[in-house]
Design a protein around this motif. Structure first.
Motif, PDB file in Angstrom:
ATOM      1  N   ASP A 151       0.830  -1.365  -0.075  1.00  0.00           N
ATOM      2  CA  ASP A 151       0.058  -0.125   0.040  1.00  0.00           C
ATOM      3  C   ASP A 151       0.899   1.308  -0.117  1.00  0.00           C
ATOM      4  O   ASP A 151       1.761   1.571   1.081  1.00  0.00           O
ATOM      5  CB  ASP A 151      -0.903  -0.067   1.339  1.00  0.00           C
ATOM      6  CG  ASP A 151      -1.809   1.124   1.205  1.00  0.00           C
ATOM      7  OD1 ASP A 151      -1.804   2.075   0.624  1.00  0.00           O
ATOM      8  OD2 ASP A 151      -2.869   1.022   2.027  1.00  0.00           O
ATOM      9  N   LEU A 154       0.795   3.377   3.130  1.00  0.00           N
ATOM     10  CA  LEU A 154       1.412   2.746   4.202  1.00  0.00           C
ATOM     11  C   LEU A 154       2.988   3.016   4.048  1.00  0.00           C
ATOM     12  O   LEU A 154       3.525   3.633   4.879  1.00  0.00           O
ATOM     13  CB  LEU A 154       1.258   1.217   4.123  1.00  0.00           C
ATOM     14  CG  LEU A 154       1.475   0.343   5.349  1.00  0.00           C
ATOM     15  CD1 LEU A 154       0.284   1.064   6.483  1.00  0.00           C
ATOM     16  CD2 LEU A 154       1.091  -1.063   5.025  1.00  0.00           C
ATOM     17  N   LEU A 157       3.236   6.603   5.020  1.00  0.00           N
ATOM     18  CA  LEU A 157       3.146   6.619   6.320  1.00  0.00           C
ATOM     19  C   LEU A 157       4.396   6.441   7.460  1.00  0.00           C
ATOM     20  O   LEU A 157       4.957   7.275   8.323  1.00  0.00           O
ATOM     21  CB  LEU A 157       2.086   6.045   7.354  1.00  0.00           C
ATOM     22  CG  LEU A 157       1.944   5.810   8.799  1.00  0.00           C
ATOM     23  CD1 LEU A 157       1.352   7.165   9.131  1.00  0.00           C
ATOM     24  CD2 LEU A 157       1.329   4.626   9.278  1.00  0.00           C
ATOM     25  N   ARG A 159       7.547   6.622   5.806  1.00  0.00           N
ATOM     26  CA  ARG A 159       8.518   7.936   5.384  1.00  0.00           C
ATOM     27  C   ARG A 159       8.144   8.793   6.502  1.00  0.00           C
ATOM     28  O   ARG A 159       9.044   9.782   6.981  1.00  0.00           O
ATOM     29  CB  ARG A 159       8.310   8.349   4.064  1.00  0.00           C
ATOM     30  CG  ARG A 159       8.732   7.306   3.241  1.00  0.00           C
ATOM     31  CD  ARG A 159       8.954   7.789   1.647  1.00  0.00           C
ATOM     32  NE  ARG A 159       9.229   9.208   1.455  1.00  0.00           N
ATOM     33  CZ  ARG A 159       8.911  10.307   0.716  1.00  0.00           C
ATOM     34  NH1 ARG A 159       7.754  10.103   0.066  1.00  0.00           N
ATOM     35  NH2 ARG A 159       9.411  11.175   0.570  1.00  0.00           N
ATOM     36  N   ALA A 160       6.929   9.349   6.684  1.00  0.00           N
ATOM     37  CA  ALA A 160       6.658  10.438   7.740  1.00  0.00           C
ATOM     38  C   ALA A 160       6.956  10.206   9.103  1.00  0.00           C
ATOM     39  O   ALA A 160       7.361  11.056   9.651  1.00  0.00           O
ATOM     40  CB  ALA A 160       4.798  10.656   7.701  1.00  0.00           C
ATOM     41  N   MET A 161       7.217   8.728   9.362  1.00  0.00           N
ATOM     42  CA  MET A 161       7.746   8.729  10.682  1.00  0.00           C
ATOM     43  C   MET A 161       9.242   8.696  10.576  1.00  0.00           C
ATOM     44  O   MET A 161       9.779   8.370  11.733  1.00  0.00           O
ATOM     45  CB  MET A 161       7.283   7.153  11.038  1.00  0.00           C
ATOM     46  CG  MET A 161       5.707   7.030  11.590  1.00  0.00           C
ATOM     47  SD  MET A 161       5.274   5.511  11.602  1.00  0.00           S
ATOM     48  CE  MET A 161       4.347   5.610  13.160  1.00  0.00           C
TER      49      MET A 161
ATOM     50  N   VAL B  55       4.091  17.510   7.339  1.00  0.00           N
ATOM     51  CA  VAL B  55       4.973  16.130   7.457  1.00  0.00           C
ATOM     52  C   VAL B  55       6.114  16.081   6.824  1.00  0.00           C
ATOM     53  O   VAL B  55       7.405  15.757   7.497  1.00  0.00           O
ATOM     54  CB  VAL B  55       3.960  15.024   7.224  1.00  0.00           C
ATOM     55  CG1 VAL B  55       4.895  13.655   7.473  1.00  0.00           C
ATOM     56  CG2 VAL B  55       2.828  15.086   8.202  1.00  0.00           C
ATOM     57  N   LEU B  57       6.473  15.001   3.394  1.00  0.00           N
ATOM     58  CA  LEU B  57       6.214  14.175   2.283  1.00  0.00           C
ATOM     59  C   LEU B  57       6.425  14.981   1.055  1.00  0.00           C
ATOM     60  O   LEU B  57       6.503  14.527  -0.071  1.00  0.00           O
ATOM     61  CB  LEU B  57       4.783  13.245   2.431  1.00  0.00           C
ATOM     62  CG  LEU B  57       4.980  12.157   3.606  1.00  0.00           C
ATOM     63  CD1 LEU B  57       3.474  11.757   3.629  1.00  0.00           C
ATOM     64  CD2 LEU B  57       6.099  11.049   3.046  1.00  0.00           C
ATOM     65  N   TYR B  81       2.022  11.909  12.648  1.00  0.00           N
ATOM     66  CA  TYR B  81       1.096  11.900  11.706  1.00  0.00           C
ATOM     67  C   TYR B  81      -0.061  10.814  11.522  1.00  0.00           C
ATOM     68  O   TYR B  81       0.406   9.683  11.681  1.00  0.00           O
ATOM     69  CB  TYR B  81       1.716  12.144  10.231  1.00  0.00           C
ATOM     70  CG  TYR B  81       0.981  12.042   9.137  1.00  0.00           C
ATOM     71  CD1 TYR B  81      -0.020  12.920   8.821  1.00  0.00           C
ATOM     72  CD2 TYR B  81       1.148  11.183   8.011  1.00  0.00           C
ATOM     73  CE1 TYR B  81      -0.924  12.776   7.706  1.00  0.00           C
ATOM     74  CE2 TYR B  81       0.563  11.275   6.689  1.00  0.00           C
ATOM     75  CZ  TYR B  81      -0.319  11.949   6.620  1.00  0.00           C
ATOM     76  OH  TYR B  81      -1.256  12.039   5.234  1.00  0.00           O
ATOM     77  N   PRO B  83      -2.785   9.352   9.223  1.00  0.00           N
ATOM     78  CA  PRO B  83      -3.600   9.469   8.107  1.00  0.00           C
ATOM     79  C   PRO B  83      -5.229   9.146   8.168  1.00  0.00           C
ATOM     80  O   PRO B  83      -5.376   8.740   9.222  1.00  0.00           O
ATOM     81  CB  PRO B  83      -3.123   8.849   6.794  1.00  0.00           C
ATOM     82  CG  PRO B  83      -2.109   8.041   7.753  1.00  0.00           C
ATOM     83  CD  PRO B  83      -1.960   8.347   9.136  1.00  0.00           C
ATOM     84  N   LYS B  85      -7.082   6.870   6.724  1.00  0.00           N
ATOM     85  CA  LYS B  85      -7.159   5.408   6.826  1.00  0.00           C
ATOM     86  C   LYS B  85      -6.250   5.106   8.029  1.00  0.00           C
ATOM     87  O   LYS B  85      -5.194   5.660   8.318  1.00  0.00           O
ATOM     88  CB  LYS B  85      -6.535   4.704   5.430  1.00  0.00           C
ATOM     89  CG  LYS B  85      -7.524   4.863   4.443  1.00  0.00           C
ATOM     90  CD  LYS B  85      -7.126   3.765   3.378  1.00  0.00           C
ATOM     91  CE  LYS B  85      -5.941   4.355   2.395  1.00  0.00           C
ATOM     92  NZ  LYS B  85      -5.534   3.388   1.448  1.00  0.00           N
ATOM     93  N   LEU B  87      -4.397   2.541   8.265  1.00  0.00           N
ATOM     94  CA  LEU B  87      -2.938   2.135   7.803  1.00  0.00           C
ATOM     95  C   LEU B  87      -2.209   1.202   9.316  1.00  0.00           C
ATOM     96  O   LEU B  87      -1.043   1.430   9.264  1.00  0.00           O
ATOM     97  CB  LEU B  87      -2.222   3.372   7.391  1.00  0.00           C
ATOM     98  CG  LEU B  87      -2.822   4.031   6.392  1.00  0.00           C
ATOM     99  CD1 LEU B  87      -2.074   5.115   5.790  1.00  0.00           C
ATOM    100  CD2 LEU B  87      -2.937   2.848   4.792  1.00  0.00           C
ATOM    101  N   LEU B  88      -2.831   0.325   9.746  1.00  0.00           N
ATOM    102  CA  LEU B  88      -2.429  -0.674  10.415  1.00  0.00           C
ATOM    103  C   LEU B  88      -1.588  -1.598   9.660  1.00  0.00           C
ATOM    104  O   LEU B  88      -2.105  -2.060   8.800  1.00  0.00           O
ATOM    105  CB  LEU B  88      -3.191  -1.213  11.563  1.00  0.00           C
ATOM    106  CG  LEU B  88      -3.856  -0.084  12.366  1.00  0.00           C
ATOM    107  CD1 LEU B  88      -5.151  -0.904  13.324  1.00  0.00           C
ATOM    108  CD2 LEU B  88      -3.087   0.562  13.424  1.00  0.00           C
ATOM    109  N   LEU B  89      -0.469  -2.192  10.176  1.00  0.00           N
ATOM    110  CA  LEU B  89       0.286  -3.166   9.426  1.00  0.00           C
ATOM    111  C   LEU B  89      -0.412  -4.487   9.573  1.00  0.00           C
ATOM    112  O   LEU B  89      -0.642  -4.950  10.836  1.00  0.00           O
ATOM    113  CB  LEU B  89       1.729  -3.301   9.856  1.00  0.00           C
ATOM    114  CG  LEU B  89       2.485  -1.956   9.503  1.00  0.00           C
ATOM    115  CD1 LEU B  89       3.956  -2.318  10.098  1.00  0.00           C
ATOM    116  CD2 LEU B  89       2.858  -1.863   8.139  1.00  0.00           C
ATOM    117  N   ARG B 148      -0.555   4.668  18.185  1.00  0.00           N
ATOM    118  CA  ARG B 148       0.611   4.556  17.252  1.00  0.00           C
ATOM    119  C   ARG B 148       1.174   6.103  16.807  1.00  0.00           C
ATOM    120  O   ARG B 148       2.565   6.366  17.296  1.00  0.00           O
ATOM    121  CB  ARG B 148       0.336   3.904  15.908  1.00  0.00           C
ATOM    122  CG  ARG B 148       1.707   3.871  14.926  1.00  0.00           C
ATOM    123  CD  ARG B 148       1.314   3.208  13.737  1.00  0.00           C
ATOM    124  NE  ARG B 148       0.498   4.053  12.835  1.00  0.00           N
ATOM    125  CZ  ARG B 148      -0.396   3.600  12.168  1.00  0.00           C
ATOM    126  NH1 ARG B 148      -0.093   2.533  11.526  1.00  0.00           N
ATOM    127  NH2 ARG B 148      -1.307   4.406  11.406  1.00  0.00           N
TER     128      ARG B 148
END
Lengths: 268, 253
Positions: A151, A154, A157, A159-161, B55, B57, B81, B83, B85, B87-89, B148
């Motif tokens: 995804d 994902l 996200l 990268r943002a971290m 952020v 990006l 950040y 988002p 969704k 977006l949990l792994l 998280r």
């Protein structure tokens, strides 16, 4: 009194076992009563007897074929996953490699096999190469697709971290590719045994392919059936083994089914 | 004290297929330390682009983004950040998902887990620590995603419509719970929503963005006392400010 509930795996195994039993029974009945000679249609019992009588040769053949299969699969894994990683790493490589990979699969194994025998002799190597040839493709394609399926949100996200490219690979891309990789592996293992057998048939000094070839030349139809049954049994065993490894390695992938059951039971 | 986050004349456009899509046009605003700033705007107004810029990006075409009063050209990893969704792994348990940020920073797994276990009860997630995200309801997944984000231990949190996909009741429950968390940890929160009432109920100030290209058309200081309680929506000030925001959004009242 309600019937006791059977475990889930019995539920899964029962229908094919019952059907197989019926097929064998019909085959036995037809073979015994149709007047066809054992040379045309040996009965299941005769096939089992032939297997037992040739058990020493069969054991040896299975060992050789399995060795070729295992070596070929190992090499195909390295090659397939390596190609997938290369194609994932660079769009240019992907464009260059993909058509060649597809082309490699349009070449008949039966045409390539004699060539490999001419080049590499009658030993182990040409058989291993044939296994590699039939197995690397599904592995490369499904792993490459798996890597591409991560995804992008994902990835963003992470990268943002502040994650590095290596961390993103390890934490997102690789795990996301695993279900695809295993689909490819399941296809590959079912081809692998047949691949090795073809190599032996064309130019082998041992193995199930040679057993098959000798049985055919001797018009020992019952032994031909033995070779067929053993070849499929090995393929099925490998297929099931991969399924088992997959279930152990990807518990999260299978927990989705459990999640659905929870939802139905109204836990939340 | 300088603002935690400050945007000065930030513009951003996207180019593709011969088209130019202007997302942000000369956007300036600042969020003070510990402030809860909510941001509303019509859908597709570049709100998420705004967050992707803060952020790190994306980089602005023009203007500057400052963190703690300093120009900050490299921002990745500096703000928390969350988002839209969750977006949990999917291949990690809830516990291993929420420890992602400390793990990336090089904190040992044991230390990260210990910290997470302390916080799980606050998020109502203690029973689900070892569950995979697929086994969780939408509300629980959002809580896990928020934990998280909190575990990034950043002083600025960007929350992009975190409750947008939830049913009305769960949403109110989580709004109150978010305010409780914020009262306790006092981060600077930037919160995107398309819900005018949510923006008022949560925020110290509400920033109204125009349709694309987004500009700041209004900044409203919320006239409601803290702590906020469900039922505040019945106050006359609330209704008056809802009307004010709707007007700024160009929706006739």
């Amino acid at each position: 009194m309600p019937a006791p509930r059977l475990p889930a795996w019995v539920h899964a195994a029962l229908p094919p076992v019952v059907l197989l039993g019926l097929v064998l029974l019909t085959w036995q009945t037809v073979a015994e009563n149709s007047g066809l000679s054992a040379f045309i249609l040996p009965s299941p019992v005769q096939v089992a007897q032939a297997a037992w009588e040739t058990r020493a040769a069969l054991g040896e053949a299975v060992t050789v074929t399995l060795l070729e299969t295992a070596l070929g699969l190992a090499a195909a894994l390295a090659l397939g996953v390596g190609l997938a990683a290369a194609m994932d790493f660079s769009v240019w490589l992907r464009r260059a490699l993909y058509p060649l990979l597809v082309a490699s699969q349009t070449v008949q194994v039966l045409a390539i096999a004699p060539l490999l025998i001419i080049w590499f002799g009658f030993g182990l190597l040409p058989k291993v190469l044939i296994v590699v040839l039939v197995c690397f493709f599904p592995l490369a394609v499904s792993t490459a697709d798996g890597l591409a399926s991560a995804d992008p949100d994902l990835v963003a996200l992470l990268r943002a971290m502040g994650a590095t490219r290596g961390q993103i690979w390890r934490l997102v891309r690789l795990p996301a590719a695993l279900p695809g990789f295993f689909s490819g592996l399941r296809v590959a293992v079912t081809y692998s045994v047949v691949g090795a057998t073809i190599g032996e048939w064309v130019g082998g000094t041992a193995g199930l392919g040679l057993y098959l070839l000798r049985s055919k030349n001797a018009l020992a139809t019952d032994q031909v059936f033995v070779a067929i049954v053993i070849t499929s049994a090995l393929s099925i065993a490998l297929f099931l083994l991969v399924g088992l490894i997959e279930r152990t390695a990807l518990p999260w992938y299978y927990s989705r089914q459990r999640a659905r059951q929870w939802e139905e039971s109204g836990i939340y | 004290m300088p603002p935690k986050v400050e945007l000065i004349g930030v513009s951003k456009a996207f180019h593709g297929d011969g088209l130019t899509l202007r997302a942000l046009d000369d956007v300036s605003f600042a969020a003070a330390p510990g402030e809860f700033l909510t941001i509303i705007g019509p859908s597709g107004s570049g709100k998420s682009t705004l967050f992707n810029l803060i952020v790190g990006l994306l980089q602005p075409d023009a203007g500057e983004i400052r963190l703690d009063g300093q120009a900050a050209p490299a921002r990745l990893g500096r703000v928390g950040y969350m988002p839209q969704k969750d977006l949990l792994l999917p291949w990690r348990s809830v516990l291993d998902n929420v420890t992602l940020a400390p793990e990336l920073r090089g904190v040992t797994r044991a230390a990260a887990r210990e910290r997470a276990r302390e916080l799980l009860p606050l998020f109502g997630l203690e029973t689900f620590a070892d569950a995979y995200p697929a086994a969780l309801s939408g509300g629980l997944r959002q809580r896990a995603a928020l934990l998280r984000t909190l575990m990034t231990e950043r002083e600025v949190l960007l929350l992009d419509e975190p409750f947008g996909a939830l049913d009305a009741l769960t949403r109110r429950e989580l709004q109150d719970w978010l305010l409780t968390l914020w009262t306790r940890f006092r981060q600077t929160i930037l919160f995107i929503t398309h819900d005018v009432e949510e923006a008022l109920y949560l925020g110290d100030r509400v920033l109204v963005l125009s349709a694309r290209p987004a500009r700041v058309v209004k900044t409203l200081t919320v006239a409601l006392p803290r702590p906020r309680r469900q039922g505040l929506q019945a106050l006359p000030e609330f209704g008056r400010q809802v009307a004010e925001l709707l007007e700024a959004l160009g929706i006739a009242v």
